[in-house]
Design an enzyme around this catalytic site. Sequence first.
Site, PDB file in Angstrom:
ATOM      1  N   PRO A   1      48.368  44.365  33.784  1.00  0.00           N
ATOM      2  CA  PRO A   1      47.870  43.111  34.361  1.00  0.00           C
ATOM      3  C   PRO A   1      48.763  42.529  35.449  1.00  0.00           C
ATOM      4  O   PRO A   1      49.389  41.474  35.293  1.00  0.00           O
ATOM      5  CB  PRO A   1      47.790  42.189  33.141  1.00  0.00           C
ATOM      6  N   CYS A   2      48.794  43.192  36.593  1.00  0.00           N
ATOM      7  CA  CYS A   2      49.629  42.727  37.705  1.00  0.00           C
ATOM      8  C   CYS A   2      49.172  41.354  38.196  1.00  0.00           C
ATOM      9  O   CYS A   2      49.955  40.628  38.817  1.00  0.00           O
ATOM     10  CB  CYS A   2      49.642  43.746  38.828  1.00  0.00           C
TER      11      CYS A   2
END
Length: 186
Positions: free
Chosen positions: A143-144
């Site tokens: 989950p950048c």
Amino acid sequence: MGEGAYAPGHTLFSTAIGMCGIAWAQGTVIAVQLPEATPERTRARLLNDLPRSAESASPPAAVQAAIEGIQALLNGEPRDLLEVPLDMDRVTPFQRDVYAIARAIPPGQTLTYGEVANALGDPSLARAVGQALGHNPFAPIVPCHRVLAAGGRSGGFSGGNGVPTKLRMLQIERVRIGREPGLFDG
């Protein structure tokens, strides 16, 4: 093929933010693509740096579970997707370390590039952290979008439609950025 392994393939699937793509091989997810302007562009970007793989109308059970987890996350369910096996062979050891820290950020929470750099043991790596996240082939499983610039600013985002996609994903997770009320604050 051994137990848990399956033929390479890829498919597109619908989510609350648009058509995403996923590719797999040998029992792991090898890439995920957030929506582009058209499904054709999503597929092209998904497959850009991958070995050739045939599309599969029926993903293996583990990939189908990953798809359902991504769909749930993008529908606002607090999913961490840590159970999804990822093939990290195409990423550097530094990227692996950054992605491991990003994967540990719970839904609805964020870190800054500097905080990730600190977790790596070197505060001077904040820019390199941003570059590693910009090459993330697994968003949103890695989950950048949960990693922000200093001061709660959005920072960059290479997935989908860029920063608007990042902000939309954070809104779905009910993340509050800065002091302003969030989209879901009443």
